[in-house]
Design a protein around this motif. Structure first.
Motif, PDB file in Angstrom:
ATOM      1  N   LEU A  40       0.830  -1.202   0.000  1.00  0.00           N
ATOM      2  CA  LEU A  40       0.000   0.000   0.000  1.00  0.00           C
ATOM      3  C   LEU A  40       0.865   1.253   0.000  1.00  0.00           C
ATOM      4  O   LEU A  40       0.520   2.255  -0.647  1.00  0.00           O
ATOM      5  CB  LEU A  40      -0.938  -0.007   1.209  1.00  0.00           C
ATOM      6  CG  LEU A  40      -2.090  -1.012   1.137  1.00  0.00           C
ATOM      7  CD1 LEU A  40      -2.803  -1.099   2.479  1.00  0.00           C
ATOM      8  CD2 LEU A  40      -3.084  -0.629   0.035  1.00  0.00           C
ATOM      9  N   GLU A  41       1.995   1.197   0.686  1.00  0.00           N
ATOM     10  CA  GLU A  41       2.904   2.352   0.662  1.00  0.00           C
ATOM     11  C   GLU A  41       3.510   2.538  -0.725  1.00  0.00           C
ATOM     12  O   GLU A  41       3.625   3.669  -1.216  1.00  0.00           O
ATOM     13  CB  GLU A  41       4.009   2.183   1.702  1.00  0.00           C
ATOM     14  CG  GLU A  41       4.941   3.382   1.759  1.00  0.00           C
ATOM     15  CD  GLU A  41       6.091   3.207   2.731  1.00  0.00           C
ATOM     16  OE1 GLU A  41       6.999   4.063   2.711  1.00  0.00           O
ATOM     17  OE2 GLU A  41       6.104   2.228   3.500  1.00  0.00           O
ATOM     18  N   GLU A  42       3.908   1.451  -1.370  1.00  0.00           N
ATOM     19  CA  GLU A  42       4.481   1.553  -2.715  1.00  0.00           C
ATOM     20  C   GLU A  42       3.476   2.152  -3.699  1.00  0.00           C
ATOM     21  O   GLU A  42       3.851   2.901  -4.604  1.00  0.00           O
ATOM     22  CB  GLU A  42       4.933   0.176  -3.193  1.00  0.00           C
ATOM     23  CG  GLU A  42       6.189  -0.350  -2.526  1.00  0.00           C
ATOM     24  CD  GLU A  42       7.396   0.507  -2.822  1.00  0.00           C
ATOM     25  OE1 GLU A  42       7.577   0.928  -3.985  1.00  0.00           O
ATOM     26  OE2 GLU A  42       8.169   0.777  -1.877  1.00  0.00           O
ATOM     27  N   TYR A  43       2.194   1.822  -3.528  1.00  0.00           N
ATOM     28  CA  TYR A  43       1.149   2.325  -4.411  1.00  0.00           C
ATOM     29  C   TYR A  43       0.369   3.470  -3.743  1.00  0.00           C
ATOM     30  O   TYR A  43      -0.817   3.662  -4.020  1.00  0.00           O
ATOM     31  CB  TYR A  43       0.171   1.204  -4.750  1.00  0.00           C
ATOM     32  CG  TYR A  43       0.704   0.152  -5.698  1.00  0.00           C
ATOM     33  CD1 TYR A  43       0.674   0.347  -7.081  1.00  0.00           C
ATOM     34  CD2 TYR A  43       1.210  -1.059  -5.216  1.00  0.00           C
ATOM     35  CE1 TYR A  43       1.133  -0.635  -7.958  1.00  0.00           C
ATOM     36  CE2 TYR A  43       1.677  -2.044  -6.077  1.00  0.00           C
ATOM     37  CZ  TYR A  43       1.636  -1.826  -7.448  1.00  0.00           C
ATOM     38  OH  TYR A  43       2.091  -2.789  -8.311  1.00  0.00           O
ATOM     39  N   ARG A  44       1.040   4.235  -2.897  1.00  0.00           N
ATOM     40  CA  ARG A  44       0.336   5.250  -2.100  1.00  0.00           C
ATOM     41  C   ARG A  44      -0.343   6.314  -2.954  1.00  0.00           C
ATOM     42  O   ARG A  44      -1.275   6.973  -2.499  1.00  0.00           O
ATOM     43  CB  ARG A  44       1.280   5.910  -1.102  1.00  0.00           C
ATOM     44  CG  ARG A  44       2.506   6.577  -1.712  1.00  0.00           C
ATOM     45  CD  ARG A  44       3.480   6.982  -0.612  1.00  0.00           C
ATOM     46  NE  ARG A  44       4.733   7.499  -1.142  1.00  0.00           N
ATOM     47  CZ  ARG A  44       5.753   6.721  -1.504  1.00  0.00           C
ATOM     48  NH1 ARG A  44       5.652   5.398  -1.403  1.00  0.00           N
ATOM     49  NH2 ARG A  44       6.870   7.257  -1.950  1.00  0.00           N
ATOM     50  N   THR A  45       0.112   6.498  -4.199  1.00  0.00           N
ATOM     51  CA  THR A  45      -0.562   7.486  -5.065  1.00  0.00           C
ATOM     52  C   THR A  45      -1.998   7.070  -5.382  1.00  0.00           C
ATOM     53  O   THR A  45      -2.801   7.909  -5.794  1.00  0.00           O
ATOM     54  CB  THR A  45       0.212   7.690  -6.377  1.00  0.00           C
ATOM     55  OG1 THR A  45       0.353   6.426  -7.042  1.00  0.00           O
ATOM     56  CG2 THR A  45       1.595   8.287  -6.105  1.00  0.00           C
TER      57      THR A  45
END
Length: 239
Positions: A85-90
């Protein structure tokens, strides 16, 4: 497809497993979950590899995957859910706050609470200040982990000279005399980060509340205050 992806992750964790580290982490975190003994940097590398291979994943597919991992049997699966979720936070926005709150309420230790609040709720706050209303409710929650999340969620904003500092001070004021270590530590931690940008303001808050602060809060809050601020050391030493 979902089961195949999770099976692949488990195989990667098995290849990276360190039984000695697993036993140590399980004891340290007092966790009921299974541990492979994979370090956070290595779990993050797994998350980044997945992102490189799945740049166009839909938000729904991402959440389906992360929710399945979050409900998994291992510590590393939960950690991977948060790091993905952090990696795809956008992709995250205000509509995700109920799901993030649910994850916070299902968290069992500081490592999960801190990751979700600082990096995931924080990512939403950078886009939409309406999420501050969640923090207001969390600050009064009977669960101290949720109260800790209210304190920490703006940390990265404060580090960048942004965020609603007045709201944080109101939270800190209301929790200042709590006995829970994780609340005391969180107040001091955020004040320490704020002092990088607003040292005079933090100094005044500390000076005004010194007699109410626990030792751990005071030590953390004053750790990075500039030496030129009068009484910096005396504040810490006299508590």
């Amino acid at each position: 497809m979902l089961e195949k992806t999770i099976s692949r992750f488990r195989q990667q964790f098995q290849e990276l497993a360190d039984p000695e580290r697993a036993a140590q982490e399980k004891r340290y975190l007092k966790s009921p979950f299974k541990f492979y003994g994979v370090s956070v940097p290595k779990i993050r590398a797994v998350a980044r590899q997945f992102k490189r291979e799945n740049k166009g994943i839909s938000k729904q597919a991402l959440w389906d995957l992360c929710q399945a991992l979050w409900q998994g049997e291992s510590h590393e699966e939960r950690a991977l859910a948060m790091l993905l979720l952090e990696e795809y936070r956008t992709l995250l926005d205000y509509s995700d706050m109920p799901s993030l709150e649910r994850m916070l309420r299902e968290s069992i230790n500081w490592d999960q609470v801190d990751q979700i609040s600082v990096h995931l709720v924080g990512a939403v706050l950078r886009k939409d200040q309406r999420a501050l209303e969640y923090l207001k409710g969390w600050s009064r929650d009977p669960n101290f982990w949720i109260r800790r999340a209210a304190l920490l969620s703006q940390l990265l904003l404060f580090r960048a000279g942004k965020g609603d500092r007045g709201l944080f001070y109101s939270f800190a004021d209301g929790m200042m005399e709590e006995k829970e270590f994780f609340i005391r530590k969180a107040i001091g931690w955020v004040l320490r980060e704020m002092s990088r940008v607003e040292p005079e303001e933090v100094f005044r808050f500390v000076a005004d509340n010194r007699t109410r602060m626990s030792g751990v809060t005071l030590r953390e809050a004053t750790r990075r205050l500039p030496q030129h601020l009068a009484f910096r050391q005396r504040l810490a030493e006299k508590h």
